[in-house]
Design a protein around this motif. Structure first.
Motif, PDB file in Angstrom:
ATOM      1  N   LYS A  34       0.960  -1.223   0.057  1.00 12.87           N
ATOM      2  CA  LYS A  34      -0.213   0.429   0.087  1.00 12.87           C
ATOM      3  C   LYS A  34       0.831   1.362  -0.367  1.00 12.87           C
ATOM      4  CE  LYS A  34      -3.842   1.936   1.087  1.00 12.87           C
ATOM      5  NZ  LYS A  34      -5.365   2.213  -0.393  1.00 12.87           N
ATOM      6  N   LEU A  35       1.675   0.975   1.205  1.00 14.29           N
ATOM      7  CA  LEU A  35       2.378   2.457   1.239  1.00 14.29           C
ATOM      8  C   LEU A  35       3.973   2.227   0.568  1.00 14.29           C
ATOM      9  CD1 LEU A  35       1.999   2.723   5.423  1.00 14.29           C
ATOM     10  CD2 LEU A  35       0.180   4.176   3.074  1.00 14.29           C
ATOM     11  N   GLY A  36       4.351   1.396  -0.033  1.00 14.01           N
ATOM     12  CA  GLY A  36       6.030   1.393  -0.286  1.00 14.01           C
ATOM     13  C   GLY A  36       7.062   0.598   0.845  1.00 14.01           C
ATOM     14  N   TYR A  37       7.722   0.569   0.371  1.00 16.76           N
ATOM     15  CA  TYR A  37       9.089  -0.101   1.139  1.00 16.76           C
ATOM     16  C   TYR A  37       9.542   1.256   2.517  1.00 16.76           C
ATOM     17  CZ  TYR A  37      13.303  -2.132   3.701  1.00 16.76           C
ATOM     18  OH  TYR A  37      13.769  -2.063   4.578  1.00 16.76           O
ATOM     19  N   ASN A  38       9.763   2.179   1.125  1.00 18.95           N
ATOM     20  CA  ASN A  38      10.605   3.629   2.342  1.00 18.95           C
ATOM     21  C   ASN A  38       9.727   4.038   3.895  1.00 18.95           C
ATOM     22  OD1 ASN A  38      13.055   3.178   1.108  1.00 18.95           O
ATOM     23  ND2 ASN A  38      12.627   4.883  -1.094  1.00 18.95           N
ATOM     24  N   GLN A  39       8.555   4.121   2.972  1.00 22.99           N
ATOM     25  CA  GLN A  39       6.891   5.159   3.843  1.00 22.99           C
ATOM     26  C   GLN A  39       6.986   3.840   5.255  1.00 22.99           C
ATOM     27  OE1 GLN A  39       3.712   6.225   1.628  1.00 22.99           O
ATOM     28  NE2 GLN A  39       4.985   8.404   0.780  1.00 22.99           N
ATOM     29  N   SER A  40       6.687   2.452   4.705  1.00 21.97           N
ATOM     30  CA  SER A  40       6.798   1.600   5.984  1.00 21.97           C
ATOM     31  C   SER A  40       7.987   1.333   6.129  1.00 21.97           C
ATOM     32  CB  SER A  40       5.762   0.265   5.179  1.00 21.97           C
ATOM     33  OG  SER A  40       6.632  -0.105   4.564  1.00 21.97           O
ATOM     34  N   LYS A  41       8.737   0.984   6.309  1.00 20.97           N
ATOM     35  CA  LYS A  41      10.303   0.894   7.079  1.00 20.97           C
ATOM     36  C   LYS A  41       9.954   1.328   8.074  1.00 20.97           C
ATOM     37  CE  LYS A  41      13.803   2.651   5.604  1.00 20.97           C
ATOM     38  NZ  LYS A  41      15.885   3.542   4.529  1.00 20.97           N
ATOM     39  N   MET A  42      10.128   2.060   9.057  1.00 19.49           N
ATOM     40  CA  MET A  42       9.941   2.901   9.565  1.00 19.49           C
ATOM     41  C   MET A  42       8.820   1.284  10.726  1.00 19.49           C
ATOM     42  SD  MET A  42      11.302   3.866  13.029  1.00 19.49           S
ATOM     43  CE  MET A  42      11.435   5.457  12.797  1.00 19.49           C
ATOM     44  N   PHE A  43       7.596   1.578  10.254  1.00 20.38           N
ATOM     45  CA  PHE A  43       6.796   1.171  11.139  1.00 20.38           C
ATOM     46  C   PHE A  43       6.723  -1.024  10.900  1.00 20.38           C
ATOM     47  CE2 PHE A  43       3.067  -1.585  11.111  1.00 20.38           C
ATOM     48  CZ  PHE A  43       2.672  -1.569  12.471  1.00 20.38           C
ATOM     49  N   ASN A  44       7.798  -1.152  10.066  1.00 18.35           N
ATOM     50  CA  ASN A  44       8.126  -3.151   9.573  1.00 18.35           C
ATOM     51  C   ASN A  44       9.380  -2.755  11.056  1.00 18.35           C
ATOM     52  OD1 ASN A  44       6.269  -2.928   8.106  1.00 18.35           O
ATOM     53  ND2 ASN A  44       7.813  -3.020   6.022  1.00 18.35           N
ATOM     54  N   ASN A  45       9.903  -1.379  10.650  1.00 16.99           N
ATOM     55  CA  ASN A  45      11.230  -2.059  12.173  1.00 16.99           C
ATOM     56  C   ASN A  45      10.797  -2.120  13.570  1.00 16.99           C
ATOM     57  OD1 ASN A  45      12.861  -2.276  10.329  1.00 16.99           O
ATOM     58  ND2 ASN A  45      14.011   0.123  10.109  1.00 16.99           N
ATOM     59  N   VAL A  46      10.103  -0.585  14.028  1.00 16.82           N
ATOM     60  CA  VAL A  46       9.956  -0.962  15.128  1.00 16.82           C
ATOM     61  C   VAL A  46       8.782  -2.543  15.438  1.00 16.82           C
ATOM     62  CG1 VAL A  46       7.929   0.048  16.276  1.00 16.82           C
ATOM     63  CG2 VAL A  46       9.138   1.399  14.985  1.00 16.82           C
ATOM     64  N   LEU A  47       7.448  -2.999  14.803  1.00 17.67           N
ATOM     65  CA  LEU A  47       7.209  -4.162  14.747  1.00 17.67           C
ATOM     66  C   LEU A  47       8.181  -5.553  14.885  1.00 17.67           C
ATOM     67  CD1 LEU A  47       3.989  -4.922  14.935  1.00 17.67           C
ATOM     68  CD2 LEU A  47       4.424  -5.492  12.341  1.00 17.67           C
ATOM     69  N   PHE A  48       8.735  -5.354  13.590  1.00 17.47           N
ATOM     70  CA  PHE A  48      10.053  -6.614  13.744  1.00 17.47           C
ATOM     71  C   PHE A  48      10.626  -6.603  15.640  1.00 17.47           C
ATOM     72  CE2 PHE A  48      15.005  -8.104  13.571  1.00 17.47           C
ATOM     73  CZ  PHE A  48      14.280  -9.404  13.483  1.00 17.47           C
ATOM     74  N   PHE A  49      11.110  -5.692  15.987  1.00 16.20           N
ATOM     75  CA  PHE A  49      11.708  -5.741  17.018  1.00 16.20           C
ATOM     76  C   PHE A  49      10.951  -5.944  18.008  1.00 16.20           C
ATOM     77  CE2 PHE A  49      15.316  -3.395  15.113  1.00 16.20           C
ATOM     78  CZ  PHE A  49      16.627  -4.433  15.177  1.00 16.20           C
ATOM     79  N   LEU A  50       9.821  -5.185  17.788  1.00 13.81           N
ATOM     80  CA  LEU A  50       8.198  -5.447  19.182  1.00 13.81           C
ATOM     81  C   LEU A  50       8.301  -6.961  19.218  1.00 13.81           C
ATOM     82  CD1 LEU A  50       6.619  -3.897  21.297  1.00 13.81           C
ATOM     83  CD2 LEU A  50       4.760  -4.280  19.144  1.00 13.81           C
ATOM     84  N   THR A  51       8.382  -7.600  18.239  1.00 19.36           N
ATOM     85  CA  THR A  51       8.305  -9.080  18.333  1.00 19.36           C
ATOM     86  C   THR A  51       8.862  -9.925  18.850  1.00 19.36           C
ATOM     87  OG1 THR A  51       6.993  -8.714  16.437  1.00 19.36           O
ATOM     88  CG2 THR A  51       7.479 -11.204  16.250  1.00 19.36           C
ATOM     89  N   VAL A  52      10.118  -9.468  18.212  1.00 22.23           N
ATOM     90  CA  VAL A  52      11.358  -9.955  18.966  1.00 22.23           C
ATOM     91  C   VAL A  52      11.375  -9.615  20.129  1.00 22.23           C
ATOM     92  CG1 VAL A  52      13.932 -10.383  19.238  1.00 22.23           C
ATOM     93  CG2 VAL A  52      12.410  -9.824  16.854  1.00 22.23           C
TER      94      VAL A  52
END
Length: 159
Positions: free
Chosen positions: A117-135
């Motif tokens: 929906k947003l593209g990689y660059n615009q969703s990168k911050m949310f994806n990184n936060v979600l990854f570290f939160l999951t870990v």
């Protein structure tokens, strides 16, 4: 991969889960970043391929990355045992593979729609936060989860 194999070997099969989880998720996100950098979506959309097939191929690629991470971990496990290297490495268990596969599948099922929906660059911050939160959440729940799940084929293979 070697980092996970040697550094996380003290936590057992949980280290294998983290290794497969992190490597396969990062491979999927790097592939997405390279696709956006090279404008692959423009090329793919110009071909006579339905969008459903493109999205399906993206999701199937996650399982290819899981297989690559699993094979790399297994190769390190085999080599250290065959060469009698005095370092302890991650134990290779089906439990670790299954938990990592489920985790990566769930995380990608959340992050891929955002990337589409947003593209990689615009969703990168949310994806990184979600990854570290999951870990982080997984690290807090690991002991309880591993102790409460008993797979019928749960055993450690050695050579």
């Amino acid at each position: 991969m070697l980092f996970f194999s040697f550094w996380m070997s003290s936590i057992g099969s949980t280290g294998l889960t983290y290794s497969i989880f992190a490597v396969s998720y990062l491979l999927a996100m790097n592939a997405t970043a390279f696709e956006e950098k090279n404008n692959s979506d423009i090329i793919l959309l110009s071909l006579p391929i339905r969008k459903q097939k493109i999205v399906l191929a993206k999701y199937i690629s996650v399982y290819v990355y899981i297989a690559i991470a699993t094979l790399a971990n297994f190769s390190i496990y085999i080599l250290t045992n065959l060469l009698s290297i005095p370092f302890q490495v991650l134990p290779f268990t089906f439990e670790g593979i299954i938990l990592a596969s489920v985790g990566v599948t769930l995380l990608c099922s959340i992050t891929f729609p955002l990337v589409f929906k947003l593209g990689y660059n615009q969703s990168k911050m949310f994806n990184n936060v979600l990854f570290f939160l999951t870990v982080f959440v997984a690290a807090l729940m690991t002991d309880k989860l591993i102790l409460s799940i008993h797979f019928p084929f749960q055993r450690q293979y050695s050579i």
